[in-house]
Design a protein around this motif. Sequence first.
Motif, short mmCIF file in Angstrom:
data_model
loop_
_atom_site.label_atom_id
_atom_site.label_comp_id
_atom_site.label_asym_id
_atom_site.label_seq_id
_atom_site.Cartn_x
_atom_site.Cartn_y
_atom_site.Cartn_z
N ILE A 1 0.05 5.89 4.55
CA ILE A 1 0.83 6.29 5.74
C ILE A 1 0.00 6.09 7.00
N LEU A 2 -1.27 6.49 6.96
CA LEU A 2 -2.16 6.26 8.10
C LEU A 2 -2.28 4.77 8.41
N LEU A 3 -2.42 3.96 7.37
CA LEU A 3 -2.55 2.52 7.54
C LEU A 3 -1.31 1.94 8.21
N GLN A 4 -0.13 2.38 7.81
CA GLN A 4 1.11 1.93 8.44
C GLN A 4 1.10 2.26 9.93
N ARG A 5 0.74 3.49 10.24
CA ARG A 5 0.74 3.93 11.64
C ARG A 5 -0.30 3.18 12.46
N GLU A 6 -1.49 2.96 11.87
CA GLU A 6 -2.56 2.28 12.60
C GLU A 6 -2.20 0.84 12.92
N ARG A 7 -1.61 0.16 11.97
CA ARG A 7 -1.34 -1.27 12.14
C ARG A 7 -0.06 -1.56 12.91
N HIS B 1 0.84 -1.20 0.00
CA HIS B 1 0.00 0.00 0.00
C HIS B 1 0.87 1.25 0.00
N LEU B 2 1.90 1.26 0.80
CA LEU B 2 2.77 2.44 0.87
C LEU B 2 3.48 2.67 -0.47
N ALA B 3 3.99 1.62 -1.08
CA ALA B 3 4.67 1.77 -2.37
C ALA B 3 3.71 2.28 -3.45
N LEU B 4 2.52 1.67 -3.54
CA LEU B 4 1.56 2.10 -4.55
C LEU B 4 1.04 3.51 -4.27
N GLY B 5 0.78 3.82 -3.00
CA GLY B 5 0.28 5.15 -2.64
C GLY B 5 1.28 6.25 -2.93
N VAL B 6 2.54 6.02 -2.58
CA VAL B 6 3.57 7.03 -2.84
C VAL B 6 3.79 7.16 -4.35
N MET B 7 3.78 6.03 -5.05
CA MET B 7 3.95 6.10 -6.51
C MET B 7 2.80 6.87 -7.15
N ILE C 1 -2.81 11.78 -4.06
CA ILE C 1 -2.33 12.30 -2.78
C ILE C 1 -3.04 11.58 -1.63
N ALA C 2 -4.34 11.36 -1.77
CA ALA C 2 -5.10 10.68 -0.73
C ALA C 2 -4.63 9.23 -0.53
N LEU C 3 -4.25 8.56 -1.61
CA LEU C 3 -3.74 7.19 -1.47
C LEU C 3 -2.46 7.16 -0.64
N ALA C 4 -1.58 8.11 -0.87
CA ALA C 4 -0.34 8.18 -0.09
C ALA C 4 -0.65 8.47 1.37
#
Length: 135
Positions: free
Chosen positions: A123-129, A81-87, A116-119
């Motif tokens: 990031i939120l998903l990383q922090r939450e999990r 998710h982070l890779a796709l969102g940042v890309m 921008i929202a995907l990124a």
Amino acid sequence: MADRQPPTPGEIVIMAAGAVMLIFSFLHFAGDTSAWGTGFFPIATLLPLYGVVMALQIVLTKFANVKLPDSIVSFTWEQVHLALGVMAALMAIGWLLTDVSVDKQIGFWFEFLGGIALAVGAILLQRERHTGAIG
């Protein structure tokens, strides 16, 4: 068994961004062509595809009782998710900064905001999990 917890803010952002990006990808991206049209396919089409992949993974595991592998080629879903969102965010910024002579249309602006929202969602998903809480 599906995860019966309500969706987290990061998951909601990713699902909403993915849906919006898919819908608005069929409207005019630049000039009179959509993100799926000649001249923009397949590069501009990657933006909504990234959003759909991210949203679909969350929808399937959260609501559809689908058990996906914990990792893909040794990457966790959060890393994917982070890779796709940042890309997606970088591509959206790249489209904004290039070819200034082409008139960007409503489809582009929603793809830009969605990228921008995907990124942000990733990031939120990383922090939450990984921290169990936001902040």
